[in-house]
Design an enzyme around this catalytic site. Structure first.
Site, PDB file in Angstrom:
ATOM      1  N   ASP A  40      -6.594   2.323  -1.884  1.00  0.00           N
ATOM      2  CA  ASP A  40      -7.540   2.339  -0.911  1.00  0.00           C
ATOM      3  C   ASP A  40      -7.812   3.405  -0.068  1.00  0.00           C
ATOM      4  O   ASP A  40      -8.651   3.411   0.692  1.00  0.00           O
ATOM      5  CB  ASP A  40      -7.493   0.884  -0.106  1.00  0.00           C
ATOM      6  N   THR A  77       1.924  -0.819  10.577  1.00  0.00           N
ATOM      7  CA  THR A  77       2.741  -1.211   8.835  1.00  0.00           C
ATOM      8  C   THR A  77       3.955  -0.808   8.995  1.00  0.00           C
ATOM      9  O   THR A  77       4.702  -1.156   7.777  1.00  0.00           O
ATOM     10  CB  THR A  77       1.786  -0.353   7.934  1.00  0.00           C
ATOM     11  N   GLU A 119     -10.874   6.789   8.196  1.00  0.00           N
ATOM     12  CA  GLU A 119      -9.509   7.383   8.905  1.00  0.00           C
ATOM     13  C   GLU A 119      -9.323   8.657   8.300  1.00  0.00           C
ATOM     14  O   GLU A 119      -9.389   8.945   6.995  1.00  0.00           O
ATOM     15  CB  GLU A 119      -8.339   6.350   8.845  1.00  0.00           C
ATOM     16  N   ALA A 120      -8.694   9.490   9.010  1.00  0.00           N
ATOM     17  CA  ALA A 120      -8.289  10.881   8.633  1.00  0.00           C
ATOM     18  C   ALA A 120      -7.360  10.693   7.321  1.00  0.00           C
ATOM     19  O   ALA A 120      -7.004  11.652   6.448  1.00  0.00           O
ATOM     20  CB  ALA A 120      -7.428  11.567   9.602  1.00  0.00           C
ATOM     21  N   SER A 139       0.689  -1.235   0.005  1.00  0.00           N
ATOM     22  CA  SER A 139      -0.149   0.067   0.044  1.00  0.00           C
ATOM     23  C   SER A 139       0.662   1.347   0.005  1.00  0.00           C
ATOM     24  O   SER A 139       1.621   1.362  -0.990  1.00  0.00           O
ATOM     25  CB  SER A 139      -0.991  -0.169   1.267  1.00  0.00           C
ATOM     26  N   ARG A 152       1.458   6.549  18.847  1.00  0.00           N
ATOM     27  CA  ARG A 152       1.057   4.893  18.879  1.00  0.00           C
ATOM     28  C   ARG A 152       2.037   4.574  17.925  1.00  0.00           C
ATOM     29  O   ARG A 152       2.490   4.903  16.882  1.00  0.00           O
ATOM     30  CB  ARG A 152      -0.262   4.689  18.387  1.00  0.00           C
ATOM     31  N   ALA A 153       2.484   3.044  18.311  1.00  0.00           N
ATOM     32  CA  ALA A 153       3.329   2.364  17.201  1.00  0.00           C
ATOM     33  C   ALA A 153       2.380   2.129  16.087  1.00  0.00           C
ATOM     34  O   ALA A 153       1.408   1.650  16.269  1.00  0.00           O
ATOM     35  CB  ALA A 153       3.790   0.980  17.943  1.00  0.00           C
ATOM     36  N   SER A 154       3.231   2.217  14.738  1.00  0.00           N
ATOM     37  CA  SER A 154       2.464   2.076  13.597  1.00  0.00           C
ATOM     38  C   SER A 154       2.286   0.465  13.323  1.00  0.00           C
ATOM     39  O   SER A 154       2.990  -0.223  14.069  1.00  0.00           O
ATOM     40  CB  SER A 154       3.344   2.584  12.475  1.00  0.00           C
ATOM     41  N   ASP A 159      -2.056   1.314  -3.477  1.00  0.00           N
ATOM     42  CA  ASP A 159      -2.577   0.262  -3.816  1.00  0.00           C
ATOM     43  C   ASP A 159      -4.284   0.809  -3.805  1.00  0.00           C
ATOM     44  O   ASP A 159      -5.185   0.065  -4.086  1.00  0.00           O
ATOM     45  CB  ASP A 159      -2.790  -1.130  -3.118  1.00  0.00           C
TER      46      ASP A 159
HETATM   47  C1  G16 Z   1      -3.435   0.429   6.422  1.00  0.00           C
HETATM   48  C2  G16 Z   1      -4.548   0.121   7.187  1.00  0.00           C
HETATM   49  C3  G16 Z   1      -5.282   1.478   7.552  1.00  0.00           C
HETATM   50  C4  G16 Z   1      -4.095   2.142   8.394  1.00  0.00           C
HETATM   51  C5  G16 Z   1      -2.868   2.401   7.779  1.00  0.00           C
HETATM   52  C6  G16 Z   1      -1.777   2.753   8.754  1.00  0.00           C
HETATM   53  O1  G16 Z   1      -3.531   1.524   5.239  1.00  0.00           O
HETATM   54  O2  G16 Z   1      -5.486  -0.502   6.141  1.00  0.00           O
HETATM   55  O3  G16 Z   1      -6.438   1.208   8.177  1.00  0.00           O
HETATM   56  O4  G16 Z   1      -4.631   3.430   8.709  1.00  0.00           O
HETATM   57  O5  G16 Z   1      -2.460   1.068   7.196  1.00  0.00           O
HETATM   58  O6  G16 Z   1      -1.521   2.094   9.823  1.00  0.00           O
HETATM   59  P1  G16 Z   1      -0.570   2.255  10.928  1.00  0.00           P
HETATM   60  O7  G16 Z   1      -0.758   3.535  11.503  1.00  0.00           O
HETATM   61  O8  G16 Z   1      -0.715   1.144  11.909  1.00  0.00           O
HETATM   62  O9  G16 Z   1       0.847   1.994  10.044  1.00  0.00           O
HETATM   63  P2  G16 Z   1      -2.875   1.199   4.065  1.00  0.00           P
HETATM   64  O10 G16 Z   1      -3.225   2.088   2.996  1.00  0.00           O
HETATM   65  O11 G16 Z   1      -1.201   1.331   4.252  1.00  0.00           O
HETATM   66  O12 G16 Z   1      -3.036  -0.233   3.809  1.00  0.00           O
END
Ligand code: G16
Length: 550
Positions: A288, A509, A380-381, A66, A505-507, A286
């Site tokens: 979304d 992704t 989400e924002a 993504s 907060r910890a990510s 991707d």
């Molecule tokens: C994914 C999730 C989203 C989330 C984002 C960031 O998005 O589908 O719901 O907001 O990751 O998450 P985090 O802050 O935990 O890194 P995407 O667009 O990367 O698939």
């Protein structure tokens, strides 16, 4: 049908040799692509278990990272109705991924078969797709090895946006039932979306072009395809100008472009050369996520993020429901996360008089909460979101007999929206058509949309730390419960700023901690974010030191 031998033999080609601990995070497994071979092989095995457990329903597998940089990749599972993998199965995914050897993997598999009571004679099915990352084909090979090891019948949908794969998964599983979601192909997606868009517009005109930044990702070619199904503005459709659609040079993916770049930097991508007051939007890698923006008459950049899309959709759908005579029968609610701008939440509760809920980050959490409403608007924002209509809401909308031409017209639009909006997950392509429909109905330029409320100045920053996992958040991620003392330091900083709010907060992704801050002025929001970021770095290094001295 799987055997211990077939699993270990396949696994020997994709061994778990990185020494890493893998975790099914916010949106599946995500990391440097060269670490993912064994994980993808094992996700195929998990898909077989999930499908068999669900009586042979088809499971979706998406290979994508993504918004992450080009060298990353990821993989996630999609449940039969096109929703994210059920939460309790994320643990099984993590257990499989971390089995230390080929033999241990077969043992974990056999234990899951037992514990979950999976009938291995059931025919397992999957559909899968990938984004445009260079590492995609290699990971697909690992996936196929896994499917073959455990006997999964699969359909390869090649390159798709993530929401298209969610759509296809739902279509396959609902075919021929009363919940038939459409033709399970890419063309089926375009036809359904384009038809619903035309119906939702109902003859209204879209003024001026829309510039779409496709993040140099899979959204570029897919939007190009979708446009072929939609007439130009002069014929009652829309004029779309595509920028950042280079999928040949894969290192350009998400680089200086895309929804995450725009939201984080609060500026347009350099390639977007729209005129003042012209609508622009960015997808992510991707497709979304969707973020809108424009340059105002004084050359200021104006961001219209996920909160704005949510409020616009909630306003419009609420009005349509009332105008159709269904106001009392459709309970519209808005789901947000801690990242939602405080002004957007006040606008929803005080101006739109709609209920809101706040969940953890991750569309899987928002989606779940949104299904509690008749019409759940969730965003989400960062631009990731959609609108879900409950079965009861669909029944009411489809059965209602309008009592006037005005009611009939509102009802027709509402019906069209239920087809236009991707019910499975956030979908930048369908979301952008939704926004365009709403602006056309309201005869709004982005300026009027922007005027609905005034965002509190805010700042989102990304902080790298040695170990993000020490940051554990609670209360819909608004507070840190560990490391000890971190939250009181953040509270002390927030207390110094008028209208201050901040959290870390910890990510799930990226290997990073995210810090969000709001305050009365832009300068103060920036300062607060910086100070909280500095605190995060300090507590993280203190934690490492104290762990080292034990
Ligand atoms: C994914 C999730 C989203 C989330 C984002 C960031 O998005 O589908 O719901 O907001 O990751 O998450 P985090 O802050 O935990 O890194 P995407 O667009 O990367 O698939």
């Amino acid at each position: 049908m799987a055997s211990t031998q077939s699993i270990t033999e396949g696994s020997a080609k994709y061994p778990n040799s990185t020494g890493r601990t893998f975790q099914y995070g916010t949106a599946g497994f995500r990391m440097k692509a060269n670490l993912l071979d064994s994980v993808v092989y094992r996700v195929a095995i998990l898909a077989s278990l999930r499908s068999r457990k669900l009586h042979g329903q088809t499971i979706g597998v998406m290979i994508t990272a993504s918004h992450n940089p080009p060298e990353d990749n990821g993989v996630k599972l999609v449940d039969p109705m096109g929703e994210m993998l059920e939460g309790s199965w994320e643990t099984h995914a993590t257990t499989l991924a971390n089995a230390p050897s080929d033999k241990a993997l077969a043992e974990v598999y056999n234990k899951l078969v037992q514990d979950l009571n999976v009938d291995q004679s059931i025919h397992a099915r999957a559909v899968f797709a990938r984004d445009t990352r260079a590492s995609g084909p290699h990971l697909v090979a690992a996936l196929l090895e896994g499917f073959n090891a455990v006997g999964v019948e699969y359909v390869d949908h090649k390159l798709l946006t993530t929401p298209q794969l969610h759509y296809v998964t739902r279509c396959v599983n609902t075919r021929g039932t009363s919940f038939d979601y459409g033709d399970p192909t890419e063309q089926g997606y375009y036809k359904k979306t384009a038809k619903a868009f035309k119906a939702a517009l109902g003859g209204r005109k879209i003024h001026g072009p829309l510039t779409v930044d496709c993040a140099n990702g899979v959204g570029g070619p897919k939007l190009t395809e979708l446009i072929k199904y939609i007439p130009k503005a002069a014929q009652g459709g829309i004029d779309i100008k595509i920028v950042n659609d280079d999928v040949v040079n894969s290192e350009r993916l998400n680089h200086q472009c895309g929804a995450d770049f725009v939201k984080t930097n609060q500026r347009a991508p350099p390639a977007s050369q729209a005129n003042p007051l012209e609508r622009c939007c960015s997808l992510d890698g991707d497709a979304d996520r969707l973020i809108y923006y424009f340059i105002d008459k004084d050359s200021n950049f104006r961001l219209l993020d996920g909160d704005r899309i949510a409020t616009l959709a909630a306003l419009f759908i609420g009005d349509l429901a009332r105008n159709a005579g269904l106001g009392e029968k459709l309970r519209v609610g808005v789901v947000q996360t801690a990242y939602a701008n405080g002004a957007s939440t006040s606008y929803v509760t005080q101006d739109l008089k709609l209920p809101t809920s706040c969940t953890n980050t991750g569309v899987k959490h928002l989606h779940h909460a949104a299904t509690k409403y008749d019409v759940g608007v969730y965003f989400e924002a960062n631009g990731h979101g959609t609108v879900v209509f409950s079965e009861l809401a669909l029944k009411r909308i489809n059965k209602y007999e309008p009592r006037s031409p005005a009611q009939a017209s509102a009802l027709d639009t509402l019906k069209a929206l239920t087809d236009l909006i991707n019910q499975t997950t956030g979908d930048a392509l369908s979301d952008l058509l939704l926004v365009e429909v709403i602006l056309a109905h309201k005869s709004w330029s982005p300026k009027e949309w922007d005027l609905t409320y005034t965002d509190l100045p805010n700042r989102l920053v990304r902080i790298e730390v040695p170990d993000r996992n020490i940051f554990k958040a609670v209360d819909a991620e608004r507070r840190l419960e560990s490391p000890p003392g971190a939250q009181s330091r953040i509270d002390a900083l927030v207390g110094k700023y008028k209208n201050g709010r901040s959290f870390a907060r910890a990510s799930g992704t990226e290997d990073a901690v995210r810090v969000y801050a709001e305050a009365a002025t832009k300068g103060e929001a920036d300062e607060l974010a910086q100070l909280v970021g500095k605190t995060v770095v300090e507590v993280a290094s203190q934690f490492v030191q104290s762990a080292g001295s034990k």
